[in-house]
Design an enzyme around this catalytic site. Sequence first.
Site, PDB file in Angstrom:
ATOM      1  N   LYS A 214      61.660  52.261  30.260  1.00  0.00           N
ATOM      2  CA  LYS A 214      60.882  51.786  31.414  1.00  0.00           C
ATOM      3  C   LYS A 214      59.474  51.343  30.989  1.00  0.00           C
ATOM      4  O   LYS A 214      58.978  50.293  31.403  1.00  0.00           O
ATOM      5  CB  LYS A 214      60.808  52.886  32.474  1.00  0.00           C
ATOM      6  N   CYS A 268      51.935  49.367  38.359  1.00  0.00           N
ATOM      7  CA  CYS A 268      52.918  49.557  37.281  1.00  0.00           C
ATOM      8  C   CYS A 268      52.483  48.882  35.991  1.00  0.00           C
ATOM      9  O   CYS A 268      52.197  49.539  35.002  1.00  0.00           O
ATOM     10  CB  CYS A 268      54.261  48.974  37.715  1.00  0.00           C
TER      11      CYS A 268
HETATM   12  N1  SAJ Z   1      51.769  38.210  36.957  1.00  0.00           N
HETATM   13  C1  SAJ Z   1      51.116  37.127  36.402  1.00  0.00           C
HETATM   14  N2  SAJ Z   1      51.872  36.143  35.826  1.00  0.00           N
HETATM   15  C2  SAJ Z   1      53.234  36.202  35.804  1.00  0.00           C
HETATM   16  C3  SAJ Z   1      53.892  37.308  36.357  1.00  0.00           C
HETATM   17  C4  SAJ Z   1      53.126  38.308  36.929  1.00  0.00           C
HETATM   18  O1  SAJ Z   1      49.884  37.036  36.417  1.00  0.00           O
HETATM   19  O2  SAJ Z   1      53.835  35.244  35.279  1.00  0.00           O
HETATM   20  C5  SAJ Z   1      50.976  39.284  37.573  1.00  0.00           C
HETATM   21  C6  SAJ Z   1      51.247  39.457  39.061  1.00  0.00           C
HETATM   22  O3  SAJ Z   1      50.520  38.535  39.817  1.00  0.00           O
HETATM   23  C7  SAJ Z   1      50.823  40.877  39.275  1.00  0.00           C
HETATM   24  C8  SAJ Z   1      51.238  41.543  37.972  1.00  0.00           C
HETATM   25  O4  SAJ Z   1      51.368  40.524  37.027  1.00  0.00           O
HETATM   26  O5  SAJ Z   1      49.433  40.979  39.434  1.00  0.00           O
HETATM   27  C9  SAJ Z   1      52.513  42.345  38.047  1.00  0.00           C
HETATM   28  O6  SAJ Z   1      53.472  41.668  38.838  1.00  0.00           O
HETATM   29  P1  SAJ Z   1      55.031  41.616  38.458  1.00  0.00           P
HETATM   30  O7  SAJ Z   1      55.707  40.814  39.487  1.00  0.00           O
HETATM   31  O8  SAJ Z   1      55.195  41.169  37.063  1.00  0.00           O
HETATM   32  O9  SAJ Z   1      55.480  43.125  38.453  1.00  0.00           O
HETATM   33  P2  SAJ Z   1      55.328  44.386  39.465  1.00  0.00           P
HETATM   34  O10 SAJ Z   1      54.180  45.209  38.987  1.00  0.00           O
HETATM   35  O11 SAJ Z   1      55.308  43.979  40.879  1.00  0.00           O
HETATM   36  O12 SAJ Z   1      56.713  45.120  39.164  1.00  0.00           O
HETATM   37  C10 SAJ Z   1      56.988  45.516  37.821  1.00  0.00           C
HETATM   38  C11 SAJ Z   1      58.417  45.055  37.463  1.00  0.00           C
HETATM   39  N3  SAJ Z   1      58.628  45.189  36.038  1.00  0.00           N
HETATM   40  C12 SAJ Z   1      59.086  44.166  35.282  1.00  0.00           C
HETATM   41  O13 SAJ Z   1      59.347  43.069  35.749  1.00  0.00           O
HETATM   42  C13 SAJ Z   1      59.311  44.432  33.836  1.00  0.00           C
HETATM   43  C14 SAJ Z   1      59.430  45.897  38.252  1.00  0.00           C
HETATM   44  O14 SAJ Z   1      60.759  45.589  37.833  1.00  0.00           O
HETATM   45  C15 SAJ Z   1      59.150  47.389  38.067  1.00  0.00           C
HETATM   46  O15 SAJ Z   1      60.058  48.191  38.807  1.00  0.00           O
HETATM   47  C16 SAJ Z   1      57.745  47.661  38.565  1.00  0.00           C
HETATM   48  O16 SAJ Z   1      56.836  46.923  37.739  1.00  0.00           O
HETATM   49  C17 SAJ Z   1      57.482  49.139  38.466  1.00  0.00           C
HETATM   50  O17 SAJ Z   1      57.519  49.813  39.516  1.00  0.00           O
HETATM   51  O18 SAJ Z   1      57.310  49.641  37.350  1.00  0.00           O
END
Ligand code: SAJ
Length: 418
Positions: A214, A268
């Site tokens: 994870k 996360c």
């Molecule tokens: N972000 C960017 N650019 C991107 C993708 C995301 O700037 O191309 C930013 C988002 O805007 C946000 C942050 O990253 O601020 C995180 O967003 P996210 O959509 O990547 O992830 P979370 O935090 O909403 O959810 C993550 C997920 N993990 C992965 O995709 C590996 C989810 O599957 C997990 O369950 C969750 O963390 C968790 O609870 O750990």
Amino acid sequence: MSVEFNKISVIGLGYVGLPTAAVIANRGIDVLGVDVNSETVETINRGDIHIVEPDLDILVRSAVSSGKLNAAIAPKPADAFIIAVPTPFKVDHKPDLTFLEQATKALAPVLAKGNLVVLESTSPVGTTVQIAEWLAKARPDLSFPASEESNPDINIAHSPERVLPGRVLIELVDNDRVIGGLSDMCSQRARDLYSLFVNGSCHLTNARTAELVKLAENAYRDTNIAFANEMSLVCDKLNINVWQMIKLANLHPRVEILKPGPGVGGHCIAVDPWFIVESASEQTSLIQASRRVNDSKPNWVIERALAAAPANSTIACLGLAYKADIDDLRESPALAIVEKLAAQHEGEILVAEPNISDLPASLAAHKNVTLLPFEKAVQNAVTVLLLTDHREFKSTDLTTVLDGKKIIDTRGVWPMRS
Ligand code: SAJ
């Protein structure tokens, strides 16, 4: 349905625990959701919800009205306990397991022989063993898998939640699960539990591997986002449109650069990499560098906004949530940026955030900050700072309204204007 799990308790009714409790209850199983927040408990027992997540309101209402889902502030006996409480970090980035310790100790008195305890909270390597130790200390009358016993009274496993906010109800059921027990029997019993509501495959391993899986997933994403963010700085310096550059680079069959943004938020991805650093600091230079790159992005955005906006002029800030189409402001770079702008810019700050109805206290305290529908915020501003790519911002044609305004688009919603 397995006769083994007639009553399941979910401890922690947040973004993961509440959907999990509602999904299980809608499969006809009795679920007691436990949360230390009495307002949350009352809200759920009324059939309402306290968070924004697509379709969760419908599911919770149906589970509560059928009598299958109840909420309480203290645990009661059950066949299985799923722990889904927050595991944040402290100011020094060290893991803060206080909520987990409290939840585990609260559950100890109601444990009975034959129970299964599953930790879903994202946790540093070694936490599942730690839970066994806390429980063993509180209940010397029961045997636990951390002891030599091959068939202990209590089974304990880790199965990290991996659901994406905004798609929780889909991913909760469809995603594969990684399940790491403290023994093979623990893993198998946890698989039986998840088989009640998960359509994805269950992959069994040991608890330490499941814990690191994870953490590695989220650190991997953080590192990839850091690369995109670094590219946005490079493009800015070289006067190249980053959105166009990434679009073209991604035409290569083995390249997939993620999207730059105002920083990485949420509870996360901005947190979990530190749990690996804590366990192996000398081995994690890339993970630590990625955290620094992503953490420094909000300040870079603030500097650009302050440089672009004339003194005393009005700035529209679009979005406070940490990512699109949710109301979650936790660890949100957008919120941090607007807070700092509110303190440093003398003019008006018009905030648009379609997923909230009141400004958070940290912004309401500033006289120059107002929450407005986003078209109004944009119309009345000289500078438009886009921080979250909510669907409302993307779907509305602002072509003429944006003309003549200074635009800082941190998400590439208007790629040719950035
Ligand atoms: N972000 C960017 N650019 C991107 C993708 C995301 O700037 O191309 C930013 C988002 O805007 C946000 C942050 O990253 O601020 C995180 O967003 P996210 O959509 O990547 O992830 P979370 O935090 O909403 O959810 C993550 C997920 N993990 C992965 O995709 C590996 C989810 O599957 C997990 O369950 C969750 O963390 C968790 O609870 O750990």
